[in-house]
Write an enzyme that holds these catalytic residues in place. Structure first.
Site, mmCIF file in Angstrom:
data_model
loop_
_atom_site.group_PDB
_atom_site.id
_atom_site.type_symbol
_atom_site.label_atom_id
_atom_site.label_comp_id
_atom_site.label_asym_id
_atom_site.label_seq_id
_atom_site.Cartn_x
_atom_site.Cartn_y
_atom_site.Cartn_z
ATOM 1 N N THR A 33 1.052 -0.762 -0.378
ATOM 2 C CA THR A 33 0.232 -0.026 0.064
ATOM 3 C C THR A 33 0.834 1.551 0.136
ATOM 4 O O THR A 33 1.464 1.194 0.907
ATOM 5 C CB THR A 33 -1.151 -0.303 1.392
ATOM 6 O OG1 THR A 33 -1.296 -1.248 0.590
ATOM 7 C CG2 THR A 33 -1.613 1.176 1.104
ATOM 8 N N TYR A 187 -6.559 -8.537 7.092
ATOM 9 C CA TYR A 187 -8.043 -7.863 7.238
ATOM 10 C C TYR A 187 -8.973 -9.035 6.891
ATOM 11 O O TYR A 187 -8.924 -9.770 7.257
ATOM 12 C CB TYR A 187 -7.772 -7.174 6.238
ATOM 13 C CG TYR A 187 -6.434 -6.380 5.816
ATOM 14 C CD1 TYR A 187 -6.431 -5.355 6.769
ATOM 15 C CD2 TYR A 187 -4.980 -6.973 5.630
ATOM 16 C CE1 TYR A 187 -5.799 -4.026 6.880
ATOM 17 C CE2 TYR A 187 -4.305 -5.843 6.833
ATOM 18 C CZ TYR A 187 -4.112 -4.244 7.005
ATOM 19 O OH TYR A 187 -3.670 -3.549 6.916
HETATM 20 C C1 LIG Z 1 4.282 0.089 3.219
HETATM 21 C C2 LIG Z 1 4.094 -1.751 2.926
HETATM 22 C C3 LIG Z 1 2.541 -1.255 2.638
HETATM 23 C C4 LIG Z 1 2.229 -2.478 2.297
HETATM 24 N N1 LIG Z 1 1.137 -2.742 1.689
HETATM 25 C C5 LIG Z 1 0.341 -4.659 2.276
HETATM 26 C C6 LIG Z 1 -0.747 -4.987 0.969
HETATM 27 O O1 LIG Z 1 -1.282 -3.859 0.957
HETATM 28 N N2 LIG Z 1 -0.741 -5.995 1.130
HETATM 29 C C7 LIG Z 1 -0.387 -7.299 1.993
HETATM 30 O O2 LIG Z 1 -0.601 -8.276 2.139
HETATM 31 N N3 LIG Z 1 1.618 -6.656 2.220
HETATM 32 C C8 LIG Z 1 0.977 -5.361 2.326
HETATM 33 N N4 LIG Z 1 2.247 -5.380 2.996
HETATM 34 C C9 LIG Z 1 3.521 -6.242 3.636
HETATM 35 C C10 LIG Z 1 4.420 -6.118 2.428
HETATM 36 O O3 LIG Z 1 3.553 -7.306 1.238
HETATM 37 C C11 LIG Z 1 5.665 -7.584 3.459
HETATM 38 O O4 LIG Z 1 4.665 -8.631 3.754
HETATM 39 C C12 LIG Z 1 6.672 -7.228 4.118
HETATM 40 O O5 LIG Z 1 6.913 -5.630 3.442
HETATM 41 C C13 LIG Z 1 7.707 -8.000 4.538
HETATM 42 O O6 LIG Z 1 8.329 -7.626 3.150
HETATM 43 P P1 LIG Z 1 9.875 -7.495 3.136
HETATM 44 O O7 LIG Z 1 10.324 -8.072 4.470
HETATM 45 O O8 LIG Z 1 10.571 -8.440 2.268
HETATM 46 O O9 LIG Z 1 9.806 -6.038 3.417
HETATM 47 C C14 LIG Z 1 3.653 -3.944 3.287
HETATM 48 C C15 LIG Z 1 4.239 -3.202 3.445
HETATM 49 C C16 LIG Z 1 4.649 -1.783 3.215
HETATM 50 C C17 LIG Z 1 6.607 -2.216 3.596
#
Ligand SMILES: Cc1cc2nc3c(=O)[nH]c(=O)nc-3n(C[C@H](O)[C@H](O)[C@H](O)COP(=O)(O)O)c2cc1C
Length: 370
Positions: A33, A187
């Site tokens: 998001t 959610y």
């Molecule tokens: C800014 C931001 C927005 C996110 N929005 C969503 C989202 O809309 N849907 C979702 O399933 N996960 C969302 N997440 C979780 C990410 O998909 C992911 O699971 C999380 O960043 C961990 O992965 P990473 O360690 O590679 O960043 C969001 C994470 C961040 C940082």
């Protein structure tokens, strides 16, 4: 030691066939998001298209969660996919990504209890039960505390299933290569799954089968109208103490049931998340999510959370997942694939601009070539 010697350090760059679609590599951009749809119709704009275009070298992009209906809204400035205008808006993104040779799925989102009356003309948001997740909700007037939502009637549930289906149809119309159901992170769908957020005593509450029912109802309806091989499901089985969701003594059995049953659907993939928090002292939580579900699921597994190039290759070499998704690393590095290939230093993410309007911290992260 032997393991290290045998480790294939370029496995993430290998192509992968996802139901007949060739992904250029095994690096997925995780859904994030970004709240850049600050326009009256919550339409995905040229700026959003440019953000995804910049990241099109990912093997697969999963968009930010996009709302399936006005009732699904729980955050301001998030693009939806339920109006004609929104479908046209998303077309800018799919065309831009496809022009670069990328593949892109839309994540379909309903926030359920994580919302606020301000986002629903003063009415309470709809959720499985009156469970208040006690979260701060991002409204037009800034963050406000969540309130107890209104429990969905059976008619509300039926309409919501319909809304997911319509949104999926809209996504294909907008040119997306597939859709991902957001069943994770506390959610709506996870609220139905979780015992502590669902105290219904009808066919959508109580037993594991009942709490999982809505997901399969959606998939059963979806497979009548879209190609189910282009549908993925995101799950966060070890979410605990975040968004009010708690792991309990039935959680492992619940997710074993869900994932085993998903085998029958021949989906594009399941998108799993390793524990967000330390659950090592909790015997009710799955400690190693990819490893656990690899035993149960016969299709494509995407695994997420906290991966870097080395740990991603390790998981792929171990055979516990087929694709790795990266969130923040892709947010801050549009050319993450190239940076990994050339062992280049990564940009650091600017958390202050994760959810703000405009280009700053969105489309202005530098790449190797600029
Ligand atoms: C800014 C931001 C927005 C996110 N929005 C969503 C989202 O809309 N849907 C979702 O399933 N996960 C969302 N997440 C979780 C990410 O998909 C992911 O699971 C999380 O960043 C961990 O992965 P990473 O360690 O590679 O960043 C969001 C994470 C961040 C940082």
């Amino acid at each position: 030691m032997l393991k290290n010697n045998l480790m294939n350090t370029t496995k993430i760059f290998e192509s992968y066939e996802l139901d007949g679609v060739k992904l250029a590599n095994r690096m997925v951009m995780a859904p994030m998001t970004r709240s850049r749809s600050n326009n009256s119709g919550n339409v995905a704009t040229e700026l959003i298209a440019e953000y995804y275009r910049q990241r099109a070298t990912a093997g697969l992009i999963v968009t930010e969660g996009t709302f399936i209906s006005p009732e699904a809204v729980g955050v301001v400035n998030v693009p939806g996919i339920y109006t004609k205008e929104q479908v046209e808006g998303w077309r800018l993104t799919t065309e831009a990504v496809h022009k670069e040779g990328g593949i892109i799925f839309a994540q379909l989102w309903h926030t359920g209890a994580y919302s606020h009356p301000d986002l629903h003309g003063g009415k309470k948001p709809l959720a499985p039960s009156d469970f208040n997740p006690n979260q701060q909700v991002f409204t037009a007037e800034g963050f406000k505390p969540s309130e107890a939502p209104k429990p969905m009637t059976l008619q509300d549930i039926e309409r919501t299933i319909e809304d997911f289906t319509k949104a999926a149809v809209n996504a294909f119309e907008a040119g997306f290569d597939g859709v991902e159901l957001h069943g994770a992170n506390g959610y709506l769908l996870q609220q139905f799954f979780s015992k502590n957020a669902n105290n219904r005593n009808d066919s959508y509450g109580g037993s594991i089968e009942n709490r999982a029912r809505i997901l399969f109802d959606i998939l059963d309806q979806l497979k009548e109208v879209v190609d189910i091989h282009k549908v993925g499901v995101r799950l966060n089985p070890s979410l605990d103490g975040i968004m009010g969701i708690l792991v309990d003594e039935e959680t492992i059995a619940l997710y074993n049931y869900i994932v085993s049953r998903l085998n029958d659907y021949d989906l594009a993939y399941i998108h799993l998340i390793e524990p967000f928090t330390d659950v090592s002292n909790n015997p009710n939580a799955i400690q190693e999510v990819a490893k656990h579900f690899r035993q149960l699921y016969k299709g494509t597994i995407i695994i997420n959370r906290g991966f870097n190039k080395e740990t991603a290759n390790q998981v792929l070499n171990d055979g516990d997942a087929d694709l790795i998704s990266f969130g923040v690393p892709f947010l801050a590095n549009p050319d993450l694939v190239e940076k990994f290939k050339t062992n280049s230093p990564l940009n650091q993410p600017d958390q202050a601009t994760f959810y703000t309007a405009g280009e700053r911290g969105y489309t202005d992260y530098p790449t190797i070539s600029n």
